[in-house]
Each structure stands twice: as C-alpha cells, then as structure tokens.
Design a protein around this motif. Structure first.
Motif, PDB file in Angstrom:
ATOM      1  N   ILE A   1      -1.123  -7.639   8.650  1.00 15.44           N
ATOM      2  CA  ILE A   1      -0.833  -8.272   7.319  1.00 15.44           C
ATOM      3  C   ILE A   1       0.371  -7.656   6.903  1.00 15.44           C
ATOM      4  O   ILE A   1       1.157  -8.528   6.266  1.00 15.44           O
ATOM      5  CB  ILE A   1      -2.035  -8.328   6.356  1.00 15.44           C
ATOM      6  CG1 ILE A   1      -2.833  -9.363   7.013  1.00 15.44           C
ATOM      7  CG2 ILE A   1      -1.446  -8.915   5.080  1.00 15.44           C
ATOM      8  CD1 ILE A   1      -4.345  -8.819   6.135  1.00 15.44           C
ATOM      9  N   GLY A   2       0.843  -6.335   6.788  1.00 18.65           N
ATOM     10  CA  GLY A   2       2.112  -6.006   6.252  1.00 18.65           C
ATOM     11  C   GLY A   2       1.950  -6.023   4.660  1.00 18.65           C
ATOM     12  O   GLY A   2       0.993  -6.006   4.105  1.00 18.65           O
ATOM     13  N   GLU A   3       3.103  -5.923   4.028  1.00 16.82           N
ATOM     14  CA  GLU A   3       3.308  -6.186   2.795  1.00 16.82           C
ATOM     15  C   GLU A   3       3.023  -7.398   2.132  1.00 16.82           C
ATOM     16  O   GLU A   3       2.725  -8.557   2.763  1.00 16.82           O
ATOM     17  CB  GLU A   3       4.812  -6.084   2.478  1.00 16.82           C
ATOM     18  CG  GLU A   3       5.440  -4.657   2.519  1.00 16.82           C
ATOM     19  CD  GLU A   3       6.707  -4.639   1.726  1.00 16.82           C
ATOM     20  OE1 GLU A   3       6.982  -5.186   0.509  1.00 16.82           O
ATOM     21  OE2 GLU A   3       7.622  -3.971   2.417  1.00 16.82           O
ATOM     22  N   LEU A   4       2.112  -7.398   0.785  1.00 20.62           N
ATOM     23  CA  LEU A   4       1.576  -8.470   0.387  1.00 20.62           C
ATOM     24  C   LEU A   4       2.562  -9.176  -0.634  1.00 20.62           C
ATOM     25  O   LEU A   4       2.803  -9.290  -1.812  1.00 20.62           O
ATOM     26  CB  LEU A   4       0.494  -8.022  -0.697  1.00 20.62           C
ATOM     27  CG  LEU A   4      -0.616  -7.364  -0.190  1.00 20.62           C
ATOM     28  CD1 LEU A   4      -1.684  -6.935  -1.018  1.00 20.62           C
ATOM     29  CD2 LEU A   4      -1.291  -8.010   1.112  1.00 20.62           C
ATOM     30  N   THR A   5       3.344 -10.111   0.138  1.00 20.93           N
ATOM     31  CA  THR A   5       4.600 -10.771  -0.407  1.00 20.93           C
ATOM     32  C   THR A   5       4.509 -12.296  -0.847  1.00 20.93           C
ATOM     33  O   THR A   5       5.282 -12.908  -1.229  1.00 20.93           O
ATOM     34  CB  THR A   5       6.036 -10.533   0.690  1.00 20.93           C
ATOM     35  OG1 THR A   5       5.188 -11.412   1.992  1.00 20.93           O
ATOM     36  CG2 THR A   5       6.253  -9.118   0.679  1.00 20.93           C
ATOM     37  N   SER A   6       3.152 -12.471  -0.355  1.00 17.22           N
ATOM     38  CA  SER A   6       2.922 -13.911  -0.653  1.00 17.22           C
ATOM     39  C   SER A   6       1.337 -14.144  -1.084  1.00 17.22           C
ATOM     40  O   SER A   6       0.353 -13.257  -0.682  1.00 17.22           O
ATOM     41  CB  SER A   6       2.764 -14.916   0.470  1.00 17.22           C
ATOM     42  OG  SER A   6       2.160 -14.718   1.513  1.00 17.22           O
ATOM     43  N   ASN A   7       0.931 -14.964  -1.596  1.00 17.94           N
ATOM     44  CA  ASN A   7      -0.698 -15.226  -1.816  1.00 17.94           C
ATOM     45  C   ASN A   7      -1.532 -15.499  -0.695  1.00 17.94           C
ATOM     46  O   ASN A   7      -2.518 -14.900  -0.561  1.00 17.94           O
ATOM     47  CB  ASN A   7      -0.921 -16.506  -2.808  1.00 17.94           C
ATOM     48  CG  ASN A   7      -0.502 -16.297  -4.223  1.00 17.94           C
ATOM     49  OD1 ASN A   7      -0.261 -15.100  -4.603  1.00 17.94           O
ATOM     50  ND2 ASN A   7       0.067 -17.391  -4.869  1.00 17.94           N
ATOM     51  N   HIS A   8      -0.863 -16.008   0.314  1.00 17.52           N
ATOM     52  CA  HIS A   8      -1.534 -16.390   1.755  1.00 17.52           C
ATOM     53  C   HIS A   8      -1.597 -14.787   2.456  1.00 17.52           C
ATOM     54  O   HIS A   8      -3.054 -14.540   2.832  1.00 17.52           O
ATOM     55  CB  HIS A   8      -0.427 -16.839   2.823  1.00 17.52           C
ATOM     56  CG  HIS A   8      -1.193 -17.236   3.897  1.00 17.52           C
ATOM     57  ND1 HIS A   8      -2.072 -17.715   4.218  1.00 17.52           N
ATOM     58  CD2 HIS A   8      -0.896 -16.645   5.151  1.00 17.52           C
ATOM     59  CE1 HIS A   8      -2.506 -17.779   5.564  1.00 17.52           C
ATOM     60  NE2 HIS A   8      -1.667 -17.065   6.112  1.00 17.52           N
ATOM     61  N   ARG A   9      -0.875 -13.779   2.224  1.00 21.55           N
ATOM     62  CA  ARG A   9      -0.988 -12.688   2.713  1.00 21.55           C
ATOM     63  C   ARG A   9      -2.237 -11.680   1.845  1.00 21.55           C
ATOM     64  O   ARG A   9      -3.006 -11.115   2.459  1.00 21.55           O
ATOM     65  CB  ARG A   9       0.145 -11.803   2.874  1.00 21.55           C
ATOM     66  CG  ARG A   9       0.956 -12.115   4.064  1.00 21.55           C
ATOM     67  CD  ARG A   9       2.327 -11.131   4.099  1.00 21.55           C
ATOM     68  NE  ARG A   9       2.893 -11.684   5.218  1.00 21.55           N
ATOM     69  CZ  ARG A   9       4.022 -10.882   5.880  1.00 21.55           C
ATOM     70  NH1 ARG A   9       4.210  -9.651   5.254  1.00 21.55           N
ATOM     71  NH2 ARG A   9       4.755 -11.397   6.816  1.00 21.55           N
ATOM     72  N   LEU A  10      -2.035 -11.877   0.533  1.00 28.27           N
ATOM     73  CA  LEU A  10      -3.018 -11.266  -0.325  1.00 28.27           C
ATOM     74  C   LEU A  10      -4.378 -11.904   0.091  1.00 28.27           C
ATOM     75  O   LEU A  10      -5.193 -11.122   0.107  1.00 28.27           O
ATOM     76  CB  LEU A  10      -2.647 -11.723  -1.539  1.00 28.27           C
ATOM     77  CG  LEU A  10      -3.613 -11.134  -2.700  1.00 28.27           C
ATOM     78  CD1 LEU A  10      -3.752  -9.543  -2.635  1.00 28.27           C
ATOM     79  CD2 LEU A  10      -3.170 -11.397  -4.275  1.00 28.27           C
ATOM     80  N   ALA A  11      -4.492 -12.990   0.138  1.00 29.27           N
ATOM     81  CA  ALA A  11      -5.911 -13.699   0.769  1.00 29.27           C
ATOM     82  C   ALA A  11      -6.289 -13.294   1.988  1.00 29.27           C
ATOM     83  O   ALA A  11      -7.581 -12.926   2.176  1.00 29.27           O
ATOM     84  CB  ALA A  11      -5.628 -15.458   0.572  1.00 29.27           C
ATOM     85  N   GLN A  12      -5.389 -13.244   2.907  1.00 26.75           N
ATOM     86  CA  GLN A  12      -5.910 -12.565   4.218  1.00 26.75           C
ATOM     87  C   GLN A  12      -6.368 -10.984   4.087  1.00 26.75           C
ATOM     88  O   GLN A  12      -7.514 -10.931   4.513  1.00 26.75           O
ATOM     89  CB  GLN A  12      -4.662 -12.734   5.125  1.00 26.75           C
ATOM     90  CG  GLN A  12      -4.200 -14.026   5.821  1.00 26.75           C
ATOM     91  CD  GLN A  12      -3.239 -13.704   6.663  1.00 26.75           C
ATOM     92  OE1 GLN A  12      -2.325 -12.874   6.535  1.00 26.75           O
ATOM     93  NE2 GLN A  12      -3.342 -14.649   7.723  1.00 26.75           N
ATOM     94  N   ARG A  13      -5.557 -10.330   3.268  1.00 27.32           N
ATOM     95  CA  ARG A  13      -5.888  -9.006   3.043  1.00 27.32           C
ATOM     96  C   ARG A  13      -7.513  -9.068   2.451  1.00 27.32           C
ATOM     97  O   ARG A  13      -8.406  -8.075   3.099  1.00 27.32           O
ATOM     98  CB  ARG A  13      -5.074  -8.095   2.347  1.00 27.32           C
ATOM     99  CG  ARG A  13      -5.518  -6.681   2.095  1.00 27.32           C
ATOM    100  CD  ARG A  13      -4.171  -6.039   1.721  1.00 27.32           C
ATOM    101  NE  ARG A  13      -4.260  -4.649   1.730  1.00 27.32           N
ATOM    102  CZ  ARG A  13      -3.880  -4.052   2.960  1.00 27.32           C
ATOM    103  NH1 ARG A  13      -3.551  -4.745   3.839  1.00 27.32           N
ATOM    104  NH2 ARG A  13      -4.485  -2.641   2.990  1.00 27.32           N
TER     105      ARG A  13
END
Length: 89
Positions: free
Chosen positions: A52-64
């Motif tokens: 996932i890497g850095e939480l640069t978007s809401n999508h990545r935050l939701a995935q995490r």
C-alpha cells in the motif's frame, strides 16, 4: 468424491465404520489444512499492507484499514484453532 486417505473431504462423508484412530487422523489433517489456508491468508494480507505504501489518498487509507482488520481477524482464527487443538503444536 472418493474416500481416499489423501482426499480433503469433510468427515460427514466418511463411512461410519471407520475406526476412531483413522477418524482422528483425518480430523487432524483437516485442521492442519485449514490452518495452512489461514496462514496463507495472513501472508497475503501482510503483503498487501506492505504494498500500500504511503497513505496519500483516502483509497489507500481505506485499503490499509481493511487489510489490517482482515489480518487481525484471520490471526485470531488461527489462535483460536490452535487453542482448540493443542495437539497440533
């Protein structure tokens, strides 16, 4: 479906006349297979979390959040299964 010793059939499909030691061996085998599948799921969730890497978007935050919850839930299932079957250690 065959009742060969190497098949992964549920115990409900096995003949009633099987001796208890063979039934127990098949039950242990099924539990070990289930644990292996759960452990593979944990590895997958760990890998996804790493990717996932850095939480640069809401999508990545939701995935995490999702993969963290799934990781914890499956890890709990593994622990519960191991506590129910201490002879597998």
């Amino acid at each position: 479906m065959s009742n060969a010793a190497d098949s992964a059939e549920p115990l409900a499909l096995l003949p009633e006349f099987m001796d208890s030691s063979r039934q127990r061996a098949l039950q242990v085998r099924e539990v070990r297979i289930a644990l292996a599948k759960l452990e593979a799921d944990v590895a997958y969730f760990q890998a996804r979390l790493e990717l996932i890497g850095e939480l640069t978007s809401n999508h990545r935050l939701a995935q995490r959040k999702l993969f963290t919850l799934l990781h914890k839930a499956v890890a709990r299932q593994i622990l519960d299964t191991k506590h129910q079957h201490p002879d597998l250690h």
